[in-house]
Structures are given as C-alpha cells and as structure tokens.
Motif scaffolding. Structure first.
Motif, PDB file in Angstrom:
ATOM      1  N   ASN A  80     -29.220  38.182  32.287  1.00 17.80           N
ATOM      2  CA  ASN A  80     -28.509  38.847  31.245  1.00 17.80           C
ATOM      3  C   ASN A  80     -28.801  39.781  29.701  1.00 17.80           C
ATOM      4  OD1 ASN A  80     -25.703  36.216  31.378  1.00 17.80           O
ATOM      5  ND2 ASN A  80     -25.771  38.590  32.164  1.00 17.80           N
ATOM      6  N   LYS A  81     -28.781  40.655  29.237  1.00 22.45           N
ATOM      7  CA  LYS A  81     -29.146  40.732  28.082  1.00 22.45           C
ATOM      8  C   LYS A  81     -29.015  40.213  26.996  1.00 22.45           C
ATOM      9  CE  LYS A  81     -30.349  45.331  27.212  1.00 22.45           C
ATOM     10  NZ  LYS A  81     -31.668  45.179  26.841  1.00 22.45           N
ATOM     11  N   ASP A  89     -35.275  39.908  25.715  1.00 28.55           N
ATOM     12  CA  ASP A  89     -34.327  39.709  26.608  1.00 28.55           C
ATOM     13  C   ASP A  89     -34.802  38.097  27.125  1.00 28.55           C
ATOM     14  OD1 ASP A  89     -31.968  41.539  26.512  1.00 28.55           O
ATOM     15  OD2 ASP A  89     -33.392  42.604  27.836  1.00 28.55           O
ATOM     16  N   ILE A 107     -34.187  32.824  28.822  1.00 27.97           N
ATOM     17  CA  ILE A 107     -33.511  33.914  29.008  1.00 27.97           C
ATOM     18  C   ILE A 107     -32.385  33.767  28.999  1.00 27.97           C
ATOM     19  CG2 ILE A 107     -35.625  33.823  31.603  1.00 27.97           C
ATOM     20  CD1 ILE A 107     -32.930  33.507  32.780  1.00 27.97           C
ATOM     21  N   CYS A 147     -35.750  43.850  37.349  1.00 27.13           N
ATOM     22  CA  CYS A 147     -35.044  43.536  36.555  1.00 27.13           C
ATOM     23  C   CYS A 147     -35.512  44.500  34.677  1.00 27.13           C
ATOM     24  CB  CYS A 147     -34.555  42.774  35.239  1.00 27.13           C
ATOM     25  SG  CYS A 147     -33.978  41.198  36.864  1.00 27.13           S
ATOM     26  N   LEU A 150     -34.157  44.520  31.285  1.00 28.79           N
ATOM     27  CA  LEU A 150     -34.736  43.454  30.236  1.00 28.79           C
ATOM     28  C   LEU A 150     -36.051  43.919  29.462  1.00 28.79           C
ATOM     29  CD1 LEU A 150     -34.015  40.412  32.555  1.00 28.79           C
ATOM     30  CD2 LEU A 150     -32.393  42.063  31.192  1.00 28.79           C
TER      31      LEU A 150
END
Length: 207
Positions: A80-81, A89, A107, A147, A150
């Motif tokens: 997730n952000k 992130d 993270i 990702c 991020l």
C-alpha cells in the motif's frame, strides 16, 4: 545463564550471614530463577517453529519458508501507499538505542507498517540467510518494476548500500563509508588522548 546460577554462591561467600538466612535466600532465589528459565525455554520453543529458514523473491513478491513448514508471502500487489502524503511508501526505521539499534526496511502492508526482514531469522539470532543483501536489493528492484506507483526513500538506497541502477550491494560505497567512520573514530580517540596528556600529563588511550 551460568552467571545467574553461580552469582549467589560468590555473594554468600563474601558476606557473613547465618546459615538459615543463606538457605532461605538460596531457596527463594533459585526457585525464581528456575521458574524464569522454564518460562524462557517454553517461549523459545513456542516461537522456534516460526523461525524463517529460507527466503525467495520472484515477480509476485517475497516468500518465507518457516521451520514448522508453514509458508508466508508478501505480494507486491498487496503493498500500500503511505497514509501520509508527506511520507515515502518504502522507508527505513531505526529501532532501539545505540549501540544496540538496528535499521529496518519498512513497507505499508494491509494499511499498516510492516518490517521486511532477510536476516537474523530466529528468536535467538542463531540463523541467518547468507545472501540477505542480494535479496533486499532484489526486493527493492521488484517494487520499482511491479509497484511503480510506490515511492522509495533515498535513505533505503544509501543506508543499505543498494546501487540505485543495478540494485546490487554497493561494495565500493560501503568500504568508503566504513573508512570515513574509522577515520572519524580515530580522530576522536586522538583528541581524547591529547586532552588527557594536556590536562593530566599522561596518555589515557595510546600510552
């Protein structure tokens, strides 16, 4: 642990106490010590199975194989952000007090901060993954590939000596930093030594 069991005997030999007082002291002390040892051994056994013995990374994420046979995965798709617009992130966090502090790779996973580990894989720190530096670099590279939304803190690259282009361990930068720190410590020691010579007339460190 042997020190805790032998310390009362040394203590009793240095002071003058009545035999009955020594017996009561030994009885209470060793009962408490045995109880604490039992609890410690029980705790270690309860968490030993959760120790990680193998770490693998692929395009899906990082995967842990535990001693009890269980497998745990952290998928790139589940990262997730940060809930804060002012925080990266993927970032580092220092835990503990110097000189016993450690730098952790963090993270956001399922909405919460999570530590990603690649070394010190059991509760007694007796096991370690041999290629943990390479694994960490591969994990960061995976985030950039799978990702891209991020953000990764620059300190992740600098503190873990990860080359930002190859994602390999930057041996050259590591040696350079180690040399700078060693010179800095030497300068401090020389300063202390010169001060003691000037203030007290003798060398405290190098003489």
């Amino acid at each position: 642990m042997a020190t805790f069991y032998g310390l009362p005997i040394l203590f009793a030999s240095e002071i003058n106490l009545e035999v009955s007082s020594i017996i009561y002291f030994f009885l209470i002390y060793y009962l408490l010590l045995l109880f604490g040892t039992y609890k410690l051994v029980k705790y270690i056994k309860s968490v030993k199975g959760e120790s990680i013995k193998k770490v693998t990374i692929n395009k899906e994420g990082v995967h842990y194989l535990k001693l009890n046979g269980k497998r745990e995965s952290i998928l790139f798709s589940e990262l997730n952000k940060s809930p804060s617009p002012f925080s990266d992130d993927v970032f580092i966090k220092t835990v503990g007090v110097t000189p016993y502090s450690s730098t952790r790779l963090m993270i956001f996973y399922q909405g919460n901060e999570k530590h990603i580990t690649f070394s010190n894989t059991d509760v007694m720190y007796t096991g370690a993954i041999g290629n943990w530096r390479e694994l960490r670099g591969h994990f960061i590279q995976g985030i950039t590939l799978f990702c891209p939304h991020l953000t990764i803190s620059e300190s992740v690259y600098s503190d873990f000596f990860i080359h930002p282009e190859t994602f390999e361990f930057d041996t050259k930068e590591f040696k350079k930093t180690f040399l700078i720190v060693a010179i800095f410590i030497l300068i401090i020691l020389l300063g202390i030594d010169l001060y003691t010579k000037y203030r007290f007339g003798y060398s405290l460190i190098f003489d």
